[in-house]
Write an enzyme that holds these catalytic residues in place. Sequence first.
Site, PDB file in Angstrom:
ATOM      1  N   ASP A 189      41.392  -9.782  43.998  1.00 39.26           N
ATOM      2  CA  ASP A 189      41.507 -10.979  43.168  1.00 39.26           C
ATOM      3  C   ASP A 189      40.732 -12.143  43.785  1.00 39.26           C
ATOM      4  O   ASP A 189      40.096 -12.921  43.076  1.00 39.26           O
ATOM      5  CB  ASP A 189      42.979 -11.385  43.012  1.00 39.26           C
ATOM      6  CG  ASP A 189      43.729 -10.426  42.101  1.00 39.26           C
ATOM      7  OD1 ASP A 189      43.078  -9.478  41.602  1.00 39.26           O
ATOM      8  OD2 ASP A 189      44.943 -10.614  41.897  1.00 39.26           O
ATOM      9  N   LYS A 234      53.184   3.359  18.690  1.00 41.93           N
ATOM     10  CA  LYS A 234      53.085   2.259  17.745  1.00 41.93           C
ATOM     11  C   LYS A 234      53.559   0.988  18.442  1.00 41.93           C
ATOM     12  O   LYS A 234      54.755   0.799  18.676  1.00 41.93           O
ATOM     13  CB  LYS A 234      53.927   2.545  16.500  1.00 41.93           C
ATOM     14  CG  LYS A 234      53.774   1.467  15.463  1.00 41.93           C
ATOM     15  CD  LYS A 234      54.405   1.856  14.150  1.00 41.93           C
ATOM     16  CE  LYS A 234      54.165   0.789  13.104  1.00 41.93           C
ATOM     17  NZ  LYS A 234      54.797  -0.495  13.443  1.00 41.93           N
ATOM     18  N   LYS A 253      58.771   6.600  12.964  1.00 41.86           N
ATOM     19  CA  LYS A 253      59.503   5.516  13.612  1.00 41.86           C
ATOM     20  C   LYS A 253      60.691   6.028  14.439  1.00 41.86           C
ATOM     21  O   LYS A 253      61.304   7.033  14.087  1.00 41.86           O
ATOM     22  CB  LYS A 253      60.050   4.543  12.554  1.00 41.86           C
ATOM     23  CG  LYS A 253      58.973   3.861  11.721  1.00 41.86           C
ATOM     24  CD  LYS A 253      58.278   2.751  12.453  1.00 41.86           C
ATOM     25  CE  LYS A 253      58.981   1.423  12.293  1.00 41.86           C
ATOM     26  NZ  LYS A 253      58.766   0.783  11.009  1.00 41.86           N
TER      27      LYS A 253
END
Length: 672
Positions: free
Chosen positions: A34, A116, A315
């Site tokens: 970083d 999903k 789902k």
Amino acid sequence: MNLEKVRREAEKLRKIILQHNYQYYVLDDPEISDSEYDILFKKLIKIEQEYPKLRTPNSPTQRVGAEPLSEFDEVKHTIPMLSLANAFDEKEMTRFYERLKGELSINNLVFTGEPKFDGLAVSIVYKNANLEISATRGDGYIGENITQNIRTISQVPLTLIGLNIPDELEVRGEVFITNKDFANLNIRQKRENQKIFANPRNAAAGSLRQLDPKITAMRPLSFCAYGIGNYKGGIKLTEHAQVLNQLQHWGLPISSEFRVLKGLDMCLDYYKQIVDKRSQLQYEIDGVVFKVNDFNQQKTLGYVSRSPRWAIAYKFPTPEEITQLIDIEVQVGRTGTITPVARLKSVNVAGANITNATLHNLDEIKRKDIKIGDWVYIRRAGDVIPEVVRVIKERRDNVKEFKMPSKCPICRSDVKRQEGKAAFVCMGGLSCSAQKNQAILHFASRKAMNIDGLGEKIVLQLTEKGLVDDISDLFLLQQNQLSELDRMGDKSAGNIVKALKDCRSTTLAKFIYSLGIPEVGESTARALEIHFRSFSLIQKSSIDELEKISDIGPVVAKNIHSFFTQKNNLSIIKKLISYGIHWNTEKAVKKTNFDGLSFVLTGSLKNISREKSKEILIKLGAKVTSAVSKKTDYLIYGDNPGSKFEKASELEIKKIDEKSFLKMIKKEGVNL
Ligand code: D41
């Protein structure tokens, strides 16, 4: 230093940073630390500060920059953003598979599987490798331009990388917030006395909807691409798996769980794997999406209404939890409607602690046979208010019947059942403090007087402290009175004072709507403005006269008339006007060919959203209702219009297709 040399140096730094962003955000495999990255980034910032001319719009330093917007522009999707059909169990998934197998006459269909994401679908358009415009899904046809906000998401490249970049590429994907980022965000929100978000999806939605990109930039949004829309001038793409692969090579993040699956068994197996893995994932998902991999097969299958027939979202079951219903209390709304609310023993449903659930009305309580003390199933589906699914009768023991109170719990006025309706109402009117608070909130709401910053917590304090007794008292508030309230600083108090001053210039329709006359919504208020053009005429109108206006029935006419006969209301209105509320009727209402006509919209419109059509019609002076009746003047219809179309034919109501409708509004000077 030679400018050309500096330019090349900046260009090189940008390329290196872009590559490291890709390693970090897309491949999750950083090649430098970083701090090394920071050094490169600061170097680029320094050059661009010294030589502002060398700054490019899509430089990695330029993620935040644009000024706050006053509102989002609309964007029409070149290719509609369709929705997904659902399957809720193995049987439905199997049926889907068998149907496709039959239609394509192929035995082992190849699908792709991906989780999903429970986020918000967006479209991001790249032209010649540069991010050009980004929009929300909206209604699938028209979304909002949120380019400024999408640019702040580190995972979204501002410039594409790699080979064979098409001239135009529309990426589609979901914006979401990871669970860890969500937890940290709420800690920060709490520390800063800001709103706590109920779940990552709400936090993501709220962040995307910010008009100031500087705020969005501080929110930890993530992105995952799931497909493409418009695509021009690139290599031929023939499979979904190929698309996702290409997207990744061009610098976009895709789901690491993405798989190619052959046959139903592999699909069902994949679903089970994801179910098992769900709790270990860093983000919320609410199912698995299966798509036919082959584009030719996709084409053969085509679309029905708003979803492709080649894809399905399998789902996860909506979580239901068991808890005890401790009590039933009632809440009093703006017009006195009494809503029973279940107080529950706290229970965690899908990540949220639930202590209340709506019971809608007395009939609903009777229908579900709910009694105080019952053990019940609670469901929380997406964003909706938790509800009681059903009672566990076997566990019933020592329960009490709920009785609708005969007196309002807030003001002790009588409670009466509305004739022919399920609702019970407190008869206290504005002397009931609950109704008073709600009336003030309605007055201040966006579609009424739009007094920004005047939320529930503030209104409650204002009425409790006796600073505000009715809506007109708002205009007497001083900044120092406001700044002394909890959760208020000098700045917010100043903003409210300014909002109160600014809101006084309004329209007649908005003013009428803001008064909160029972059952007088935006379009009735608008109809009143068009018919009477003067407030005093509305005020003096008789019930008969009101009923002559199309779409004002006897009940609403009576409500309006009775509102303007009450002395208290008249005195409040007088005060409001003396404090400077005004409108310009001439300017606000230009007579149009739509004036006073009643419209119903049905079916799916392609080039304009239903919401937008409604807004335009109301602006042009028309009224829009949901049901076709004898009073309807026109039916505007799109694809798959359904029963309203038949009803309109029966009643011989004029029907207009989308094209003619667009022509008609164009004639009125409406530009889309
Ligand atoms: O992860 C998702 N939420 C997701 C959404 C996904 N992985 N794939 C999707 N694919 C489509 C089609 C097949 C229509 C291109 C979607 C969505 N649609 C979608 N998201 C919101 C509305 C539709």
